[in-house]
Design a protein around this motif. Sequence first.
Motif, short mmCIF file in Angstrom:
data_model
loop_
_atom_site.label_atom_id
_atom_site.label_comp_id
_atom_site.label_asym_id
_atom_site.label_seq_id
_atom_site.Cartn_x
_atom_site.Cartn_y
_atom_site.Cartn_z
N LYS A 77 -6.83 5.84 2.19
CA LYS A 77 -5.88 4.85 2.68
C LYS A 77 -5.76 4.90 4.20
N TYR A 78 -5.84 6.08 4.75
CA TYR A 78 -5.79 6.18 6.20
C TYR A 78 -7.00 5.48 6.80
N LEU A 115 0.85 -1.19 0.00
CA LEU A 115 0.00 0.00 0.00
C LEU A 115 0.89 1.24 0.00
N LEU A 139 -8.67 3.11 5.51
CA LEU A 139 -8.54 1.67 5.34
C LEU A 139 -7.66 1.09 6.44
N LEU A 140 -6.54 1.77 6.70
CA LEU A 140 -5.66 1.29 7.77
C LEU A 140 -6.42 1.28 9.09
N HIS A 145 -0.64 16.56 7.03
CA HIS A 145 -0.76 15.42 7.95
C HIS A 145 -0.45 15.98 9.33
N PRO A 146 -1.18 15.56 10.33
CA PRO A 146 -0.99 16.21 11.65
C PRO A 146 0.39 16.02 12.23
N GLU A 173 1.04 -2.70 7.97
CA GLU A 173 1.41 -1.40 8.52
C GLU A 173 2.92 -1.21 8.55
N LEU A 205 -2.88 8.44 11.65
CA LEU A 205 -3.78 8.20 10.53
C LEU A 205 -4.70 9.39 10.29
N VAL A 206 -4.24 10.59 10.58
CA VAL A 206 -5.01 11.81 10.39
C VAL A 206 -6.24 11.78 11.28
N VAL A 233 1.17 5.07 0.62
CA VAL A 233 0.48 6.17 1.28
C VAL A 233 1.37 7.39 1.23
#
Lengths: 224, 394, 207, 420
Positions: free
Chosen positions: D180-181, B33, D183-184, B41-42, B57, D270-271, B35
Motif C-alpha cells: 500500500k505504501y 484504502l 501504491l501511494l 514504520h519510520p 491520501e 511511506l516507509v 493502511v
Amino acid sequence: MESLEQIRDRLLARFPGATITLVPNPGPAAEHTISLDNAHAFEIARFLRDDPALQLDYCSNVTGIDWPEKEIVETKKVSVADPAGGPAKVVEEKTKRIEPGRLEAVYHLYSMALRHGPVIIRLRTGNRSDQVTVPSLTPVWRSCDFQEREIFDLFGIVFEGHPNLRRLLMWGDFKDHPMRKDYVEPDDYEWEPTPHAEVLERAQAHYPSVTPGVSAPAQVEAKP
Amino acid sequence: MSPAAPTQAPAPFGAPSGPTVRTVTDAFHGDLLEVSMGPQHPSTHGVFRMDVTLDGEVIVKLKPVFGYLHRNHEKIAENTSYLASMPYTDRLDYLCSMSTNWAYALAVEKLAGQAVPDRAQYLRIILAELTRIVNHACLVGFLFNDLGTSFTPLLYAFREREKIIDLFEALSGSRMMCNYQRFGGCRIDPSPEWLAAASRLVDNFPRFLDEYERMLTGNEILLARTQGVGRLKAANAINAGITGPVLRAAGVNYDLRKVDAYGFYSRFDFRVPLGEHGDTYDRYMMRILEMRESVKILQQAFRDLPTGPIMDPKAKIRGFRPKAGEAYGRLESPKGELGFYLLSDGTPNPYRYRVRPPSLINLTLLEEMCLGHTVADAVVILGSIDIVLGEVDR
Amino acid sequence: MLGSGILKGLAVTAKNFAGSFYDPERMATVQYPEERAPLGEHYRSFPLLVCENAADPLGTLRCVACTICEKECPPQCIYIEKSKDKKPDATGKPQLYPVIFTIDTAVCMGCGICAELCPFDSIKMDKVFEVTATNRFTGLLLERDQLAKSNAYYHSIRPAEAAEVDARLAAERLAAEEKAKAAALAKAAAAAAKAAAAPPTTPPSAA
Amino acid sequence: MSAYAMAVAGSEPFLERAPLLLRDAFVQLLPAPTQWLVHHLITIVAILAVFGLFFAFTTIAERKLLGRLQNRRGPNRTGVPQFSILPWRFKHTLFGLSQPFADAVKALTKEDIVPAAADKLLHFLAPVLVVAFSLLTFAVLPFGRNLIPVELDSALLYFFAAGSATELTIFMAGWASRNKYSLLAAMRALAQVISYELPLMLSVVPVVLVAGSLSTREIALAQGGWTFGIIPHWNVFTPWGFAGFLLFLVAALAESNRSPFDLPEAESELVAGHLTEYSGFKYALFFMAEYFGLTALSGLGITIFLGGWQAPVPFLGFVPSYAWFMLKLVGMIGFFIWVRGTLLRLRIDQLTRLAWQFIVPLALINLLNAAFWSLTRDWTGALQLVRWVISAAIVVGPFVLLGRKLNAGRAPRTYRYATS
C-alpha cells in the motif's frame, strides 16, 4: 475549593437517594476520597464537571485497584461472666469475617478553569467475578477513554456506556487481566535459563529437556 | 465517532478539525484504502500503530493501536520495593529520565510525608529543566525528520542534547537511565566543576536556539506544512485531558510548575508561552519558547543554588516502608502531566502503583486532529504531540 | 519575500558545513576506537565484587552473602548462595561468604542499586562497558571469580569513592580492634578479678 | 562525428582531442565492417564507466557532504583491503573512499526478496527500465567541445521524452510491489510527473527561443564569448536566464525526486515508497537511476544555462572543455546535496499547487521575457540598461506577487505569555 464534606453534602442535597461516602486516607498525603454508588455516578460526575463552583473540567488520572477477597481476623475483648459467680473475666474473642473482594476505579479530578483539585472519586464493583460493571465516565471526560480501556484490559472492570471498550495494551485474544492480584503468570514467557532457580524450574516445566546455556526454543525445535 | 451516552458536553467529541471528510464510496470516488501504519514504520516514534483509512491520501478514519511495548511496568513495580522501581521509571520516558525520576520521588515523598532539603530541590529543578531542553530539542529534531528533512535539524538538536546528556552521565553515571532521584533527596552531589560546566552550557544554549530558529522557523515549507495542520480546540483539549505543550499550544494556561508550584518553582521567575491556533506550528513553537524559558530558570537556579545536604537525614534508604495510605503526585514533565498514584498498605512494596502517562493521554484526540488531513500530515501531527512509546505502553 | 526563509536555512547549513572543519563545538564526534571520551567519576556499567587481595580474590571477598542486593535488584539478576561455614572478614569478624555469586549481565540494567545498598562496601559498579560474549546465556553469566576485582582496581576506577570507603573500613576495623582489645582487657580484668575474688578452691601451687 | 573531430583536431589543444584520438586509435585496429558498431559501443562503455564511477563517488560525496552539513564525519571507516597486506601498517582508510564498492558488494550479495503477491515481471522490469531510461538521456548531452554521443537536432525533445519515462517506471515499481505504501508512492509519482514535466520544459523553452535551436550542441556553443572579457555569455547571467535557471532547478529537483520533492520515496511517511519491497541489487539499481537522472538533469542545466562546457574566464581556456563540464556538474550536484541537507519535504497537494500556481505561470511569463530579450537584441548603450531593467522587472514583479499569493496567510507568529 470547598472541603470534601461540603461537596458531599451538596451532592446529597442535589441527588437525594445517592449513596456517597467519604473514604479517609490515613497517610500523610491526606487526599481523602468520595465513594459514589454506581447508579448515580454518571450524573454526579456531570454535575461535578458543570457546577460553577467546582468546574472539575479535567479528569487527570483514572486508576483501577484490585481488592481480592480477604479474611479479616478481628480480636475483640469480651468480658465473660464467670459461671462460678466470680468476677467477670476478659476474654479475647477472635471473629473471622471474609471481606468480599471488589474492584475499584479511582478518578482524580482537577479544575483547569479554577485551578483547584484534586477531588478524588471512587467507583466500586459488586465483586470480582460477575458484577464488575461500573458506569463509564468517558462521555463526561474524554480523557477517561484510554484509561478506562486500560482498566478494562488489565483489571477487568466493565465500563458501561464506554463508546469503544476494547483491550488497550494486551492483544484482543488475551484472556486474563494481568493487574489483578491473583493473576498467574504463564509458565513459558520467561523461559531463558537464568541463575534463578525459580525461573529455571518454570522453564524446565515448560520445556522438559531444557539445559542451561542453550536457547530453549532451539532445543524444542531440534527435537523430532 | 460519537458518544454512546446522551450528554451535552461542551463538544468533547469534537468535530474533525480539518476539511470536510467524505465517508461514502461511489463510482466516482473509488474505494477507501486501509493502511496499517506501524508498528514498523519510520515515523511512529517506536512501535506505535495507526490503522488509517484513506480516501486518496486523505485520512477518513484513524485508529491508534497500542501495546507493542507493554511490559506491565505497574505489575513489576507492585512486586518490588519502592526503591527498586526507581530505575524502571527511567525506562518509562527514556528521553527524560530525570524528570520521570522526580515525578516518582515526588509521589513517594507525598505518600511517606518525606521532606527534601533545599539543595536537592534546586538540583531537581536544574535537572528537570535540563531534561526539558533535552526532550524538546529531541522532539523538534524528530518533528523535522517527520517533515522530511534529511536529519539535519535532528542532528543539530542531538549535538546540543549530547552535551547535556554528557552532563547527566558525569553526574549520575548513565546517559539516559539516570536513576538519580531518591526519596528525600538526590543521589550524588554535583561537583563545582560540574555546575560550572552546566552553567556555561546553559548560557551558550540560546545561541544554538537562535541559529536553529534562523534555519527553520521562517522556512516557507515549514509554514506551509504546519500552519493550520492538526488544529486542536481548547475546550476539546481540556476535556480530553491533554496536558503539556500540546494543551498550551491550544491557548490554555495550565502549567503545573505554576499551578501546583511543586518543588521550588514558586521561587523562580519564568513565563509560560501560550499558543493561539493549536496547530502543529504552535506546538513546535511552544517547545522552542519553553526551551528559552527553561534557560532562564536554569540561570536563576545556578545563581541561587544553596549549599547543604542533598539528602534528608531522616530519609531511609534500606527498609523503606511508608504508612498505609495513598497519594497522587504529579509534575509537569516535558510531555505533559506525569503523575504517579501510589497506594501503600504498609509493606515494603506498593499495593498499587500507577503511572499517569502524558504521552498516552495526549493521543486521545489524535483521530480528531488527523481527520481530513493527509498521511504526511498525520505523521507530523503525531510527531508534534510528542510521545515516547516506553511511556505510552508501559 | 518567498524564499527568504529557505535562503536563511541554506546559509545556516553552510555555516555548519564550514564550522564542522574547524569548530570543535560543532564537530563533537569522537572517533571511538582510536579516541575515547573520558568516563566520569560516577560512570557505571556492571557490578563487580571488591576483594582485598588480588592474589587470593575468592578468599578475600568483602561480600558476606547478606543477600540484600539479591533482594533489591530490580531485574533480579543476582543469585547468591551462602556458605555453611564462616570465615573472618576484613575486620576479623567471622562471617559467611558467598559460595555462589552470579550476576546475569544479560539481564542487569546497571542501575547501581546493589552498590548503593550494600552495607559492606562489597559490590561496586565497574566502568568496563565493552562486554561481549559469543554465548548469550553462559557467556554473559558472570561467576564469582569473574566478578571479583581487587581493591586496587577499585581505587583505579573510582579514586575518590574508594578512598572514602577505605577510610571508613579502616576506622571500623580500628574500632573493632579496639573493641576487641577492650573486650579482651575487660575479660582479662574480669578473669583476674574473678580469680582474685573467688576463694581458691584449688591450692595455689596447682595454678 | 569522427570525421568532424578529425577536421577540427588540428586547431585544438591535445587534451581536448585526447578522448577522440584514443577512441579512433582503438577503432582503427578493428576490421572496417565492425567499426561503426565498436565506435558506438565505446561511447556507451565510456559513458557507463565514467558516470558509473561518478555515481559511486557521488554516493560517498553525498554522504560525506551531508555529514559535514550535519556536523558529522560521514563514512570514513571503509579501508582499502589490499593495503592491509602491505608490510608496513598502512592505517589510513583513505577517508572511506572505498565505501561505494563495499556498498556495491553488499547490494550484490544481499537476498533478493520478491513479495509473494507482487507482479513478478513488472517488479523485475521496473529497476531495469529505470536505469535504462535514465541512461538514455546521456546520449544528447555535450560533455565537451567534441564529446557528444549523439548529435540530434531535436536533442531537447529527446531528452525530455527519455527523462519522463523514469517516473513511469516508478509507477511501475509501486504498482507491481503490491504494497500500500508503494501504491501511494506510485500515485504520488504520477501526480509529480504530470505536474513537473511541464514546468521543466517551460523553463527550458526560453533558451530554445533565444538560441533558436533544439540542439544541445548549438545551445552550448551559443553561450560562448565574454562581455568586457570577464562576464561569460551564459544564459544564467541574463534576467530571464536566471529566472529560468531557478525554475529549472526547482523542476529538476522535483523531476529527479530529490528533497524537498522526494515524495514518492518519503521515508518518514511511506516507509520507502516505491522502494519498500525492493532489496539488494534491485534497490541499488533504483538508487543508481536516481543519481543518473540527477546527473543528466544537472548536465542539461549546465548545457542550457551555465554555458555547457565553456570555460568561465578566457584565460582558463587551456583547461579541456570536458573538465569544465565535470566541474560544473560537481558543483550542481553539490548544490543539490546542500539543498537536500537543508529543506523539508512538501506535501503532495502543495507540490502540485507550487507547480501549477507558481512555477508554470512564472515560466510562461519568463517565456515572454525571453521573447522581449531576443526582440531587443540590438538595443545598445543606455537602451541596454533599460532592457536589463525591464527584463529584471518582468522577473521580480510576478515572483513577488505570485509568491505572496502562494504564501498567503502564513507567517511566523508572535506568542503571548502567561506569568502565573
